[in-house]
Design an enzyme around this catalytic site. Structure first.
Site, PDB file in Angstrom:
ATOM      1  CB  THR A  25      -0.981   0.028   1.191  1.00 56.18           C
ATOM      2  OG1 THR A  25      -0.239   0.020   2.411  1.00 56.18           O
ATOM      3  CG2 THR A  25      -1.943  -1.139   1.157  1.00 56.18           C
ATOM      4  CG  MET A 102       8.513  -8.133   5.715  1.00 57.33           C
ATOM      5  SD  MET A 102       8.266  -6.865   6.981  1.00 57.33           S
ATOM      6  CE  MET A 102       8.205  -7.870   8.446  1.00 57.33           C
ATOM      7  CG  ASN A 119      12.154   1.151   6.775  1.00 57.71           C
ATOM      8  OD1 ASN A 119      11.359   0.626   5.990  1.00 57.71           O
ATOM      9  ND2 ASN A 119      12.201   0.820   8.059  1.00 57.71           N
ATOM     10  CG  HIS A 121       9.197   1.385  12.305  1.00 55.64           C
ATOM     11  ND1 HIS A 121       9.296   0.016  12.128  1.00 55.64           N
ATOM     12  CD2 HIS A 121       8.858   1.574  13.607  1.00 55.64           C
ATOM     13  CE1 HIS A 121       9.047  -0.580  13.277  1.00 55.64           C
ATOM     14  NE2 HIS A 121       8.773   0.336  14.192  1.00 55.64           N
TER      15      HIS A 121
END
Ligand code: GRF
Length: 201
Positions: A25, A102, A119, A121
């Site tokens: 997404t 992952m 990244n 988070h």
């Protein structure tokens, strides 16, 4: 603007390699913001370590090249990093955007793209690094949760913060409602943070 000027401008946009493992997404949101013109970048390739990741389908639908790179556990971890580097290089990726990827990237990979790997988070780092961040914060009855975009270093979610956004939690929110609020915040902040690191604005 003449078509040729527009074409040359687009050609000069920084090239992103987006690494995914799952539903994608965040990838979809990045694609949307590129298409709508407020993120000045091009996705040169989407790379997944999972052949069934729905993110691959999203890449195909947007006509973005996509590649699966398997992690062969019989080989040293470094060989996975080298395969990733090769794939990203072949597609000319300059910036690496992790969007639900992952696997932990090792020193060989990070040395190849210094300060170019980012990244997202789902917590206000340094709180709740690693897996199950939303659930842990929810179980701790946090009233203020949030999302963080950060540079990737060798630790787990420990790199310098680029942007954070708070998400206010109502005591009556279910875990599903909290997850949905957090993901909505992710989809808004990630394209903005990418634009910021690429163009400093
Ligand atoms: C997001 O919650 C992101 O913060 C985390 O992994 C999830 C990926 O979701 N790193 P999606 O694949 O982008 O839907």
């Amino acid at each position: 603007m003449l078509y040729v000027e527009w074409y040359l401008m687009k050609k000069s946009f920084p090239k992103l390699g987006v690494l995914v493992s799952g539903r994608g997404t965040n990838l979809q949101s990045i694609i949307h913001h590129i298409q709508s013109g407020d993120l000045h970048a091009e996705i040169s390739v989407v790379v997944s370590d999972q052949p069934n990741a729905y993110a691959l389908q999203r890449a195909r639908e947007a006509n973005i090249p996509s590649v699966v790179v398997h992690r062969d556990k019989t080989l040293p971890k470094e060989s996975f990093d080298r395969k990733l580097i090769e794939t990203l290089q072949v597609h000319g990726a300059e910036w690496i955007v992790l969007a639900g990827f992952m696997k932990i990237l090792g020193p060989v990979f990070l040395a190849h793209f210094p300060q170019k790997v980012i990244n997202i988070h789902p917590s206000l780092l340094p709180k709740y690094p690693g897996l199950n961040a939303i659930q842990s914060a929810f179980e701790n009855k946090e009233k203020v949760m949030g999302v963080t975009v950060h540079y990737v270093n060798e630790g787990v979610d420990t790199g310098p913060v680029i942007m954070q956004e708070k998400v206010l939690i109502d005591p009556s929110d279910s875990l599903e409602e909290v997850e949905s609020k957090i993901h909505k915040a992710e989809h808004q902040i990630y394209p903005k943070a990418i634009q910021k690191v690429l163009w400093n604005k």
